[in-house]
Design a protein around this motif. Structure first.
Motif, PDB file in Angstrom:
ATOM      1  N   VAL A 136      13.795  36.081 -37.570  1.00 18.31           N
ATOM      2  CA  VAL A 136      13.451  37.238 -38.404  1.00 18.31           C
ATOM      3  C   VAL A 136      12.859  36.699 -39.699  1.00 18.31           C
ATOM      4  N   ARG A 137      11.560  36.826 -39.853  1.00 18.29           N
ATOM      5  CA  ARG A 137      10.855  36.224 -40.988  1.00 18.29           C
ATOM      6  C   ARG A 137       9.478  36.844 -41.119  1.00 18.29           C
ATOM      7  N   SER A 138       8.904  36.740 -42.313  1.00 22.66           N
ATOM      8  CA  SER A 138       7.576  37.303 -42.551  1.00 22.66           C
ATOM      9  C   SER A 138       6.484  36.244 -42.445  1.00 22.66           C
ATOM     10  N   ASP A 139       6.770  35.007 -42.837  1.00 22.35           N
ATOM     11  CA  ASP A 139       5.791  33.930 -42.748  1.00 22.35           C
ATOM     12  C   ASP A 139       6.039  33.173 -41.447  1.00 22.35           C
ATOM     13  N   SER A 174       5.011  28.342 -39.543  1.00 22.70           N
ATOM     14  CA  SER A 174       5.743  27.142 -39.146  1.00 22.70           C
ATOM     15  C   SER A 174       6.805  27.524 -38.124  1.00 22.70           C
ATOM     16  N   SER A 175       7.377  26.525 -37.496  1.00 22.24           N
ATOM     17  CA  SER A 175       8.515  26.789 -36.619  1.00 22.24           C
ATOM     18  C   SER A 175       9.745  27.068 -37.477  1.00 22.24           C
ATOM     19  N   THR A 197       6.486  22.514 -41.987  1.00 19.58           N
ATOM     20  CA  THR A 197       5.144  22.128 -41.554  1.00 19.58           C
ATOM     21  C   THR A 197       4.406  23.330 -40.979  1.00 19.58           C
ATOM     22  N   GLN A 198       3.349  23.729 -41.632  1.00 16.00           N
ATOM     23  CA  GLN A 198       2.591  24.901 -41.198  1.00 16.00           C
ATOM     24  C   GLN A 198       1.432  24.503 -40.296  1.00 16.00           C
ATOM     25  N   VAL A 199       1.128  25.353 -39.346  1.00 16.90           N
ATOM     26  CA  VAL A 199      -0.031  25.102 -38.489  1.00 16.90           C
ATOM     27  C   VAL A 199      -1.306  25.311 -39.293  1.00 16.90           C
ATOM     28  N   SER A 200      -2.361  24.661 -38.864  1.00 15.17           N
ATOM     29  CA  SER A 200      -3.647  24.795 -39.540  1.00 15.17           C
ATOM     30  C   SER A 200      -4.325  26.096 -39.122  1.00 15.17           C
ATOM     31  N   GLY A 201      -5.161  26.592 -40.026  1.00 16.34           N
ATOM     32  CA  GLY A 201      -5.892  27.810 -39.722  1.00 16.34           C
ATOM     33  C   GLY A 201      -6.190  28.599 -40.977  1.00 16.34           C
ATOM     34  N   ALA A 220      12.165  25.032 -29.632  1.00 17.86           N
ATOM     35  CA  ALA A 220      12.215  24.779 -31.075  1.00 17.86           C
ATOM     36  C   ALA A 220      10.821  24.764 -31.695  1.00 17.86           C
ATOM     37  N   ASP A 221       9.815  24.649 -30.865  1.00 13.95           N
ATOM     38  CA  ASP A 221       8.429  24.678 -31.324  1.00 13.95           C
ATOM     39  C   ASP A 221       7.953  26.122 -31.238  1.00 13.95           C
ATOM     40  N   ASN A 222       8.234  26.906 -32.275  1.00 16.50           N
ATOM     41  CA  ASN A 222       8.064  28.364 -32.184  1.00 16.50           C
ATOM     42  C   ASN A 222       7.193  28.937 -33.294  1.00 16.50           C
ATOM     43  N   HIS A 223       6.222  28.150 -33.769  1.00 18.82           N
ATOM     44  CA  HIS A 223       5.322  28.667 -34.805  1.00 18.82           C
ATOM     45  C   HIS A 223       4.516  29.852 -34.269  1.00 18.82           C
ATOM     46  N   LEU A 224       4.033  30.652 -35.200  1.00 24.30           N
ATOM     47  CA  LEU A 224       3.235  31.852 -34.915  1.00 24.30           C
ATOM     48  C   LEU A 224       4.004  32.858 -34.061  1.00 24.30           C
ATOM     49  N   ARG A 225       5.299  32.943 -34.322  1.00 27.42           N
ATOM     50  CA  ARG A 225       6.167  33.947 -33.713  1.00 27.42           C
ATOM     51  C   ARG A 225       7.167  34.402 -34.773  1.00 27.42           C
ATOM     52  N   GLY A 226       7.424  35.704 -34.827  1.00 27.06           N
ATOM     53  CA  GLY A 226       8.404  36.192 -35.785  1.00 27.06           C
ATOM     54  C   GLY A 226       8.715  37.658 -35.577  1.00 27.06           C
ATOM     55  N   VAL A 227       9.832  38.068 -36.149  1.00 28.67           N
ATOM     56  CA  VAL A 227      10.335  39.443 -36.024  1.00 28.67           C
ATOM     57  C   VAL A 227      10.581  39.994 -37.419  1.00 28.67           C
ATOM     58  N   GLN A 228      10.265  41.278 -37.593  1.00 28.31           N
ATOM     59  CA  GLN A 228      10.614  41.973 -38.829  1.00 28.31           C
ATOM     60  C   GLN A 228      10.985  43.412 -38.525  1.00 28.31           C
TER      61      GLN A 228
END
Length: 300
Positions: A120-123, A126-127, A132-136, A180-188
Motif C-alpha cells: 500500500v503506497r503511492s510511489d 521501486s520495490s 532503488t527506483q526504476v528508470s523512466g 520481492a522484485d515488485n516495482h511498478l505495483r502498488g495499492v491505494q
C-alpha cells in the motif's frame, strides 16, 4: 518459489507480454461486459464515462468535447431543471493478462504482491523496502472512481491496485521470478473524492500491445489482498501522439519507438473496440515529467 516458463517480456525482442495480447489469452476473458447499452448512447467523449448498463449519457471531463451546437433552439422549454445532468457508465472489464501477481491462476496461485506488507503506497517506482527506483520518464497518474448507481458520486474507501511494465517492456516479479522484485505495483485507497494518485514512470510499449496500465478495484483496502476479492479489472490507455514524442526523446524507450510504430488502437486486441472509457488525459508538468488523469465508474 515456482519458476514461470518464458514469462520475461522484453520490449525489443518478442516478449512474453505479446503472448498476453494474443487472441487466445484475451478472448478467454470477457472483453466488454459493459458495452450492451452503448448502442443507445451518443458518442462517448468522456474518458471515465460511457458504456454500461448503468449509464445514461456521456459527460465528464474531456476538454475535447467542443459542443458546437449553433443555438437553433429558441427554447421555450418550461422544464425547471436548469442544472447539467451528471451521468456516467461502467468502465469495461478487461483481462488482467499473465502478469497480475495477485494470487490468481494467472500468477500460478503463488505470486501475490497484495499480501506483502508495504504494497500500500503511492510511489511505485521501486520495490517494497528498496530505495532503488526504476528508470523512466516520471509520471503522476490520478484515478477517480465514481458510482453509476448514485449519479456518479465519488466512491471513497475503495482500493485500487495498479501495475504496469517498465520503460523497456518488462513486468516485475516475472522478469526475475521473484516476488520481492515488485516495482511498478502498488495499492491505494480512494479518498473522500474517490481519488488516488500514483507516482510512477511512463510505461513502455512492448511488442503486440499499445502502451497501457492494468488495475483492479476492491471494495475495501482490507479486502485488497488477493484477486478473489476484486470487483473490477480494467486497463488504462494513453494518447499515442504524446507517447510517441516521449519515446523518441528518451533513449531508454528506444524499443518502444519501434513497437509503437507497428501497432495501433485498431489492431490492439484489447482496445480495438474503443478507448473512450479508458483513455487518460495527459500533459507535461513543470517538474520535467508528465501528469495523467482519468475518471472511471463502476456500479457499486
Amino acid at each position: 518459489m515456482p519458476h514461470l516458463p518464458s514469462l520475461s517480456p522484453t520490449a525489443a525482442t518478442a516478449p512474453a507480454p505479446a503472448a498476453a495480447a494474443s487472441p487466445s489469452t484475451h478472448t478467454a476473458t470477457s472483453r466488454r461486459l459493459a458495452l450492451s447499452a452503448l448502442g443507445s448512447l451518443s458518442v462517448a467523449t468522456l474518458w471515465g464515462c460511457g458504456g454500461g448498463s448503468d449509464s445514461t449519457s456521456t459527460d465528464s471531463g474531456s476538454s475535447t468535447d467542443s459542443g458546437s451546437g449553433t443555438g437553433s433552439s429558441t427554447g421555450s422549454g418550461t422544464g425547471t431543471g436548469t442544472g447539467t445532468t451528471t451521468s456516467c457508465s461502467v468502465v469495461p472489464e478487461e483481462t488482467a493478462g499473465p502478469y497480475p501477481a495477485d494470487g490468481s491462476t494467472a500468477s500460478n496461485n503463488t505470486y501475490n504482491v497484495l499480501a506483502l506488507s508495504g504494497i500500500v503506497r503511492s510511489d511505485i517506482r521501486s520495490s517494497v523496502g528498496s530505495s532503488t527506483q526504476v528508470s523512466g520518464v516520471p509520471l503522476s497518474i490520478t484515478i477517480t472512481l465514481t458510482n453509476t448507481k448514485a449519479s456518479c458520486a465519488p466512491l471513497a474507501g475503495y482500493a485500487i491496485y495498479l501495475w504496469h511494465c517498465t520503460q523497456d517492456g518488462n513486468y516485475s516479479v516475472y522478469t526475475s521470478n521473484n516476488i520481492a522484485d515488485n516495482h511498478l505495483r502498488g495499492v491505494q485507497a480512494t479518498d473522500a473524492n474517490g481519488t488516488v494518485t500514483f507516482t510512477t514512470i511512463v510505461p513502455g510499449c512492448y511488442s503486440g500491445r499499445m502502451p497501457h496500465m492494468h488495475l483492479e478495484i476492491y471494495p475495501t483496502l482490507a479486502s485488497a489482498t488477493k484477486a478473489a476479492n476484486k470487483i473490477k479489472t480494467t486497463q488504462l490507455a494513453f494518447p499515442t501522439t504524446l507517447l510517441s514524442s516521449i519515446y523518441s526523446s528518451n533513449s531508454g524507450y528506444s524499443a518502444s519507438v519501434r513497437n509503437l510504430a507497428s501497432i495501433t488502437f485498431a489492431t490492439d486486441n484489447v482496445f480495438s473496440d474503443g478507448t473512450e472509457l479508458e483513455m487518460t488525459t495527459m500533459q507535461a508538468n513543470t517538474g520535467g515529467g508528465y501528469s495523467a488523469s482519468i475518471t472511471i465508474s463502476i456500479a457499486a
